[in-house]
Scaffold this motif. Structure first.
Motif, PDB file in Angstrom:
ATOM      1  N   GLN A 150       7.382  -7.960  -5.831  1.00 30.38           N
ATOM      2  CA  GLN A 150       6.090  -7.732  -5.154  1.00 30.38           C
ATOM      3  C   GLN A 150       4.916  -7.952  -6.103  1.00 30.38           C
ATOM      4  O   GLN A 150       3.888  -8.511  -5.727  1.00 30.38           O
ATOM      5  CB  GLN A 150       6.053  -6.321  -4.570  1.00 30.38           C
ATOM      6  CG  GLN A 150       7.039  -6.177  -3.426  1.00 30.38           C
ATOM      7  CD  GLN A 150       7.025  -4.792  -2.827  1.00 30.38           C
ATOM      8  OE1 GLN A 150       6.154  -4.460  -2.046  1.00 30.38           O
ATOM      9  NE2 GLN A 150       8.000  -3.983  -3.182  1.00 30.38           N
ATOM     10  N   ALA A 151       5.076  -7.518  -7.358  1.00 27.24           N
ATOM     11  CA  ALA A 151       3.987  -7.726  -8.323  1.00 27.24           C
ATOM     12  C   ALA A 151       3.746  -9.229  -8.511  1.00 27.24           C
ATOM     13  O   ALA A 151       2.597  -9.696  -8.542  1.00 27.24           O
ATOM     14  CB  ALA A 151       4.341  -7.069  -9.656  1.00 27.24           C
ATOM     15  N   GLY A 166       3.448   5.499  -9.386  1.00 28.84           N
ATOM     16  CA  GLY A 166       2.079   5.982  -9.216  1.00 28.84           C
ATOM     17  C   GLY A 166       1.846   6.543  -7.827  1.00 28.84           C
ATOM     18  O   GLY A 166       2.778   6.971  -7.142  1.00 28.84           O
ATOM     19  N   LYS A 167       0.574   6.537  -7.446  1.00 27.89           N
ATOM     20  CA  LYS A 167       0.196   7.049  -6.122  1.00 27.89           C
ATOM     21  C   LYS A 167      -0.754   6.054  -5.465  1.00 27.89           C
ATOM     22  O   LYS A 167      -1.372   5.246  -6.159  1.00 27.89           O
ATOM     23  CB  LYS A 167      -0.499   8.394  -6.277  1.00 27.89           C
ATOM     24  CG  LYS A 167       0.422   9.450  -6.854  1.00 27.89           C
ATOM     25  CD  LYS A 167      -0.086  10.830  -6.563  1.00 27.89           C
ATOM     26  CE  LYS A 167       1.007  11.828  -6.928  1.00 27.89           C
ATOM     27  NZ  LYS A 167       0.713  13.178  -6.597  1.00 27.89           N
ATOM     28  N   LEU A 168      -0.870   6.188  -4.158  1.00 33.72           N
ATOM     29  CA  LEU A 168      -1.830   5.350  -3.442  1.00 33.72           C
ATOM     30  C   LEU A 168      -3.242   5.776  -3.838  1.00 33.72           C
ATOM     31  O   LEU A 168      -3.609   6.944  -3.658  1.00 33.72           O
ATOM     32  CB  LEU A 168      -1.603   5.505  -1.932  1.00 33.72           C
ATOM     33  CG  LEU A 168      -2.673   4.912  -1.010  1.00 33.72           C
ATOM     34  CD1 LEU A 168      -2.803   3.415  -1.225  1.00 33.72           C
ATOM     35  CD2 LEU A 168      -2.353   5.210   0.447  1.00 33.72           C
ATOM     36  N   PHE A 169      -4.026   4.850  -4.369  1.00 35.54           N
ATOM     37  CA  PHE A 169      -5.322   5.183  -4.959  1.00 35.54           C
ATOM     38  C   PHE A 169      -6.267   5.839  -3.945  1.00 35.54           C
ATOM     39  O   PHE A 169      -6.947   6.807  -4.259  1.00 35.54           O
ATOM     40  CB  PHE A 169      -5.955   3.916  -5.537  1.00 35.54           C
ATOM     41  CG  PHE A 169      -7.308   4.139  -6.116  1.00 35.54           C
ATOM     42  CD1 PHE A 169      -7.471   4.825  -7.294  1.00 35.54           C
ATOM     43  CD2 PHE A 169      -8.444   3.679  -5.456  1.00 35.54           C
ATOM     44  CE1 PHE A 169      -8.724   5.058  -7.827  1.00 35.54           C
ATOM     45  CE2 PHE A 169      -9.700   3.905  -5.974  1.00 35.54           C
ATOM     46  CZ  PHE A 169      -9.849   4.598  -7.166  1.00 35.54           C
ATOM     47  N   PHE A 218      -8.226  -4.542  -4.897  1.00 30.41           N
ATOM     48  CA  PHE A 218      -8.745  -3.428  -5.705  1.00 30.41           C
ATOM     49  C   PHE A 218      -7.842  -2.196  -5.578  1.00 30.41           C
ATOM     50  O   PHE A 218      -7.412  -1.613  -6.581  1.00 30.41           O
ATOM     51  CB  PHE A 218     -10.174  -3.093  -5.243  1.00 30.41           C
ATOM     52  CG  PHE A 218     -10.708  -1.853  -5.879  1.00 30.41           C
ATOM     53  CD1 PHE A 218     -11.162  -1.867  -7.185  1.00 30.41           C
ATOM     54  CD2 PHE A 218     -10.731  -0.655  -5.175  1.00 30.41           C
ATOM     55  CE1 PHE A 218     -11.625  -0.707  -7.783  1.00 30.41           C
ATOM     56  CE2 PHE A 218     -11.198   0.511  -5.771  1.00 30.41           C
ATOM     57  CZ  PHE A 218     -11.645   0.480  -7.079  1.00 30.41           C
ATOM     58  N   THR A 219      -7.530  -1.807  -4.331  1.00 32.38           N
ATOM     59  CA  THR A 219      -6.807  -0.542  -4.112  1.00 32.38           C
ATOM     60  C   THR A 219      -5.382  -0.603  -4.660  1.00 32.38           C
ATOM     61  O   THR A 219      -4.906   0.338  -5.302  1.00 32.38           O
ATOM     62  CB  THR A 219      -6.745  -0.215  -2.600  1.00 32.38           C
ATOM     63  OG1 THR A 219      -8.047  -0.416  -2.050  1.00 32.38           O
ATOM     64  CG2 THR A 219      -6.308   1.197  -2.340  1.00 32.38           C
ATOM     65  N   VAL A 220      -4.706  -1.726  -4.389  1.00 30.93           N
ATOM     66  CA  VAL A 220      -3.307  -1.799  -4.824  1.00 30.93           C
ATOM     67  C   VAL A 220      -3.234  -1.901  -6.349  1.00 30.93           C
ATOM     68  O   VAL A 220      -2.394  -1.272  -6.996  1.00 30.93           O
ATOM     69  CB  VAL A 220      -2.587  -2.975  -4.126  1.00 30.93           C
ATOM     70  CG1 VAL A 220      -1.182  -3.139  -4.653  1.00 30.93           C
ATOM     71  CG2 VAL A 220      -2.543  -2.739  -2.624  1.00 30.93           C
ATOM     72  N   LEU A 221      -4.153  -2.671  -6.930  1.00 32.60           N
ATOM     73  CA  LEU A 221      -4.155  -2.789  -8.390  1.00 32.60           C
ATOM     74  C   LEU A 221      -4.437  -1.422  -9.031  1.00 32.60           C
ATOM     75  O   LEU A 221      -3.791  -1.040 -10.016  1.00 32.60           O
ATOM     76  CB  LEU A 221      -5.230  -3.806  -8.808  1.00 32.60           C
ATOM     77  CG  LEU A 221      -4.938  -4.613 -10.069  1.00 32.60           C
ATOM     78  CD1 LEU A 221      -3.596  -5.306  -9.976  1.00 32.60           C
ATOM     79  CD2 LEU A 221      -6.038  -5.650 -10.292  1.00 32.60           C
ATOM     80  N   ALA A 222      -5.377  -0.663  -8.455  1.00 32.20           N
ATOM     81  CA  ALA A 222      -5.681   0.679  -8.984  1.00 32.20           C
ATOM     82  C   ALA A 222      -4.445   1.580  -8.858  1.00 32.20           C
ATOM     83  O   ALA A 222      -4.144   2.364  -9.764  1.00 32.20           O
ATOM     84  CB  ALA A 222      -6.864   1.282  -8.226  1.00 32.20           C
ATOM     85  N   TYR A 253       0.817  -1.217   0.000  1.00 32.44           N
ATOM     86  CA  TYR A 253       0.000   0.000   0.000  1.00 32.44           C
ATOM     87  C   TYR A 253       0.849   1.264   0.000  1.00 32.44           C
ATOM     88  O   TYR A 253       0.541   2.213  -0.707  1.00 32.44           O
ATOM     89  CB  TYR A 253      -0.869   0.052   1.265  1.00 32.44           C
ATOM     90  CG  TYR A 253      -2.208  -0.636   1.197  1.00 32.44           C
ATOM     91  CD1 TYR A 253      -3.263  -0.061   0.485  1.00 32.44           C
ATOM     92  CD2 TYR A 253      -2.444  -1.815   1.873  1.00 32.44           C
ATOM     93  CE1 TYR A 253      -4.507  -0.666   0.452  1.00 32.44           C
ATOM     94  CE2 TYR A 253      -3.685  -2.432   1.851  1.00 32.44           C
ATOM     95  CZ  TYR A 253      -4.720  -1.852   1.134  1.00 32.44           C
ATOM     96  OH  TYR A 253      -5.953  -2.439   1.107  1.00 32.44           O
ATOM     97  N   PHE A 254       1.864   1.277   0.878  1.00 35.98           N
ATOM     98  CA  PHE A 254       2.494   2.554   1.196  1.00 35.98           C
ATOM     99  C   PHE A 254       3.854   2.746   0.524  1.00 35.98           C
ATOM    100  O   PHE A 254       4.446   3.816   0.646  1.00 35.98           O
ATOM    101  CB  PHE A 254       2.620   2.705   2.723  1.00 35.98           C
ATOM    102  CG  PHE A 254       1.303   2.468   3.446  1.00 35.98           C
ATOM    103  CD1 PHE A 254       0.119   2.994   2.939  1.00 35.98           C
ATOM    104  CD2 PHE A 254       1.244   1.700   4.614  1.00 35.98           C
ATOM    105  CE1 PHE A 254      -1.101   2.771   3.575  1.00 35.98           C
ATOM    106  CE2 PHE A 254       0.031   1.474   5.258  1.00 35.98           C
ATOM    107  CZ  PHE A 254      -1.148   1.998   4.732  1.00 35.98           C
ATOM    108  N   MET A 255       4.363   1.720  -0.142  1.00 33.38           N
ATOM    109  CA  MET A 255       5.669   1.848  -0.788  1.00 33.38           C
ATOM    110  C   MET A 255       5.617   1.450  -2.266  1.00 33.38           C
ATOM    111  O   MET A 255       6.124   2.152  -3.134  1.00 33.38           O
ATOM    112  CB  MET A 255       6.693   0.991  -0.046  1.00 33.38           C
ATOM    113  CG  MET A 255       6.984   1.569   1.324  1.00 33.38           C
ATOM    114  SD  MET A 255       7.638   0.424   2.505  1.00 33.38           S
ATOM    115  CE  MET A 255       7.747   1.448   3.958  1.00 33.38           C
TER     116      MET A 255
END
Ligand code: HAS
Length: 549
Positions: free
Chosen positions: A341-342, A249-252, A306-310, A240-242
Motif C-alpha cells: 500500500q505504501a 499508528g492512528k488515523l490522524f 496529507f491525512t494518510v501521510l500524517a 484511511y481506516f486500516m
C-alpha cells in the motif's frame, strides 16, 4: 459488541466474500497475461499468433474489461460486503438477496466472457459506438451493474437497520467508506444504464439500426469518470481506516477522513466532459465547467495525501523513528500488506500529477488519445487500486480462510516488483505519449513507427515483463496460502482497524449522506442538464454498427 478487530463475520458471508474475490482474481490473472502480450507486441514480438485470439484488439478488449471492470467490481463487491458486515457486526438485512446478487452478476459475467472469448465483443472496455458488440455482451454488463445496485440497496437497508439498533452511534469507519462508495456509484451508474438499455442493446439486437455516437459517448463518460472513484474509494477505505493500524499508528483525523469521502459524492459526478475535450458537439463553456470541477475533485485526494501521510508518520514515530524523515525507515517494511500500500501511494502521487496534465485543456490537446493516457491510468487504477487490492488480499484471504499467509518475504518482493515494473512501464508510456504515439494501436504492425519511439517501446515491454513476474508471484503466494497455509492461532488473522488519534466531536453532517446526495444531484443538473438537452435536441442517429475485427 464483540472486540471489533477479532470479530469474525459468519461463515456464509465469508464464503460469499471468497467467491467474489476468487472470481476477481481469476480474471486479473488472465488480464495480466494479456497485458504482457500487449507490451511484447509494442516491442515487435507478436505472441497472439500462438493463441486462439484473433488479433490484438480482442486481447486489448479482454485486458481492459478483465482488469478495469471485472477484477475491480468483483473485488469491491467482496471487500465492501466484508466492510459492512464486519463493521456493523451483523448480517446483511437481506442475506438471501446477497447470494441472488452474486449469481446474477456471475451469470452476467459468463455472458461477457463468452462474447469476449469468441471475438464478438472486441469493442474495448469503453464500449464506444459505432463499434458494435454482440447483445450478450451488453446484457451481461447490464446484469453486473444491476447486481451492484442490489448490493447498494442491501447495504443501505443494513445501515438503516443498524441505525435503529444503535441509536446515537457514529457509522463505523469501514462501513462509512463502503456506503459512500456505493451511494456515489448508484448515482453514477445512471449514464451507462440509459446508454446500454436504450441505445446499445436495442441497436445490437437489430431493433434500431442507427446510433448517435456522441450521445452514446456522453452517457458513457457520465458514468466513466466516477467509475474511477468507484475503484479508488475502496482503496482509500483501506488507506484511511486500516493502513494506519498496520503502520503502528492512528488515523490522524476522523473528521478530515469523513470529509474527503463525502466530497467525492458531489464532486466525482459532474466531470465527464474532461474525457471529451476534443469531441465536437459539446460547447466549450461546458467543457470549461467540467475542467474547473475536475480541479475541484483533485482536492479530496490532496486531503487524503496529507491525512494518510500524517497517519503513517504517527506510526513511524511510534515505532521509534526520529528526525525529519527517519520515521519512514522504521515503518513495517517487512509486512507485505503495508509495503504494497505504501508503494501504491508513492506511484499514485505521480498518477495524480498526470491526471492534472490530462485535466488541463491545453495540455489535453497534446496528450489525448496518446500513450500518455495509459501511462496515467496504469499509475492510478493499475497501481493505486490494483496494488492496494493485492495488499488487502494478503490479510483478508488469511482472515477468511483461517490460514496464515504463505511466503511473507515473497509477498514483499512481489510488491516491489510491481512498483518497479509499473514505474518503468508507465515511464515508457508517458514518454511515448509525449512523442505523439497513439494509444489503442497495434504498434508492432504500424507502418509509421519512428525510430525515436523504439526506446520507449522497450521500456514498456521491460516494465510489462517485470509486472508479469510480480503477478505470477502474487498468485503463487495466494494459491500456496490456500493449499499449504498453516492454521492461524487466535488473534493472528485479526482485521487491522485504525483508531482515530483523538476522539474528536464529528459534526452530524459528516455522518449523514442525504445532504451530499442532494448537493450532487443539483450540481449534476447544472453541469450536465443544458448540455444534454442541447445534445438530445440535435440528436442525429446516423451510424450503423461496425465490427471491423
Ligand atoms: Fe484519470 C483518464 C484526470 C484520477 C483512471 N483516468 C483516465 C482513464 C482512466 C483513469 C482509466 O482530466 C482513461 C479513460 C479512457 O480509457 O479513455 N484522473 C484525472 C484527475 C484525477 C484522476 C484529475 N484517474 C484517476 C484515478 C483513476 C483514473 C484515481 C483510477 C483509479 N483522467 C483524467 C483525465 C482523463 C483521465 C482528464 C482523460 C484523458 C484523455 O484525454 O483521454 C485525480 O482524481 C487525481 C488525484 C490524485 C492525487 C494524488 C494524491 C496522492 C496520494 C498519495 C500520497 C502519498 C505519498 C507518498 C505522497 C491528488 C493520496 C507516501 C509515502 C510513504 C512513505 C508511503
Amino acid at each position: 459488541m464483540a472486540n471489533a478487530a477479532s470479530y469474525r463475520v459468519p461463515a456464509g458471508d465469508r464464503r460469499l466474500i471468497l467467491a467474489y474475490i476468487g472470481i476477481a482474481l481469476a480474471h486479473l490473472a488472465v488480464g495480466i497475461l494479456l497485458g504482457f502480450m500487449q507490451g511484447m507486441e509494442h516491442a515487435g514480438i507478436d505472441l497472439y499468433k500462438y493463441t486462439f485470439l484473433a488479433h490484438y484488439y480482442q486481447g486489448l478488449s479482454m485486458h481492459g474489461v478483465y482488469n478495469a471492470l471485472v477484477f475491480t467490481t468483483f473485488f469491491i463487491a467482496g471487500f465492501l460486503h466484508f466492510a459492512v458486515t464486519h463493521s456493523f457486526q451483523r448480517p446483511m438485512k437481506w442475506p438471501a438477496l446477497s447470494w441472488v446478487t452474486f449469481w446474477l452478476m456471475t451469470a452476467g459475467l459468463l455472458m461477457v466472457d463468452w462474447a469476449l472469448l469468441t471475438n464478438r465483443a472486441s469493442v474495448l472496455y469503453t464500449s464506444y459506438a459505432p463499434l458494435q458488440a454482440h447483445w450478450a455482451y451488453y446484457l451481461g454488463l447490464v446484469l453486473i451493474v444491476v447486481g451492484t445496485l442490489l448490493i447498494l440497496a442491501n447495504m443501505v437497508a443494513t445501515y438503516l437497520a443498524w441505525r435503529r439498533e444503535s441509536p446515537g452511534q457514529r457509522t463505523p469507519l469501514p462501513a462509512f467508506g463502503a456506503l459512500v462508495t456505493m451511494i456515489m456509484w448508484g448515482m453514477a451508474s445512471l449514464g451507462i444504464a440509459v446508454q446500454f438499455i436504450f441505445l446499445l442493446l436495442p441497436w445490437s439486437l437489430g431493433w434500431t439500426d442507427r446510433i448517435d455516437p456522441l450521445i452514446s459517448r456522453t452517457l458513457f463518460w457520465f458514468t466513466g469518470h466516477p467509475l474511477v472513484y468507484f475503484w479508488l474509494l475502496p482503496a482509500y477505505t483501506s488507506w484511511y481506516f486500516m493502513l494506519p493500524k498496520q503502520a503502528g499508528g492512528k488515523l490522524f483525523s476522523e473528521p478530515l477522513a469523513r470529509l474527503a469521502f463525502l466530497l467525492f459524492i458531489p464532486l466525482s459526478l459532474p466531470v465527464g466532459f474532461h474525457h471529451q475535450f476534443l469531441d465536437p458537439g459539446v460547447s466549450t463553456g461546458y467543457k470549461g465547467i467540467h475542467a474547473f470541477l475536475t480541479f475541484a475533485v483533485f482536492m479530496p485526494s490532496m486531503i487524503t495525501a496529507f491525512t494518510v501521510l500524517a497517519s503513517l508518520e504517527l506510526g513511524g514515530r511510534a515505532r521509534g523513528g526520529k528526525g525529519l524523515l527517519g520515521w519512514i525507515r522504521t515503518l513495517p517494511w517487512g509486512d507485505p500488506s503495508f509495503t504494497l500500500q505504501a508503494l501504491a501511494m508513492v506511484l499514485f502521487a505521480l498518477g495524480g500529477v498526470s491526471g492534472l496534465v490530462n485535466a488541463s485543456y491545453n495540455l489535453n490537446l497534446v496528450v489525448h488519445n496518446t500513450m500518455f493516457v495509459p501511462g496515467h491510468f496504469h499509475l492510478t487504477v493499475g497501481t493505486a487500486v490494483a496494488l492496494t487490492f493485492m495488499a488487502v488480499a494478503y490479510w483478508l484471504v488469511p482472515y477468511l480462510t483461517g490460514k496464515k499467509l504463505w511466503g511473507r518475504k515473497a509477498a514483499v518482493v512481489q510488491g516491489w516488483l510491481w512498483f518497479i515494473g509499473m514505474a518503468i512501464m508507465s515511464r515508457g508510456m508517458s514518454w511515448a505519449g509525449l512523442m505523439g504515439v497513439p494509444r489503442r494501436t497495434a504498434l508492432g504492425q504500424a507502418p509509421y513507427v519512428l525510430p525515436e519511439w523504439l526506446t520507449a517501446f522497450n521500456w514498456m515491454a521491460l516494465g510489462g515483463a517485470i509486472l508479469t513476474v510480480s503477478g505470477v508471484l502474487f498468485f503463487t503466494v495466494l494459491i500456496m496460502t490456500a493449499l499449504r497455509g498453516q492454521p492461524a492461532a487466535e488473534g493472528e488473522v485479526d482485521v487491522p482497524l485504525a483508531e482515530p488519534l483523538e476522539d474528536e466531536a464529528v459534526p452530524t453532517y459528516l455522518d449523514r449522506f442525504r445532504p451530499w446526495v442532494i448537493g450532487a444531484a443539483v450540481l449534476v443538473l447544472l453541469a450536465y442538464g443544458p448540455a444534454v438537452v442541447q445534445l438530445v435536441s440535435v440528436a442525429n442517429p446516423v451510424s450503423p454498427g461496425f465490427r471491423p475485427y
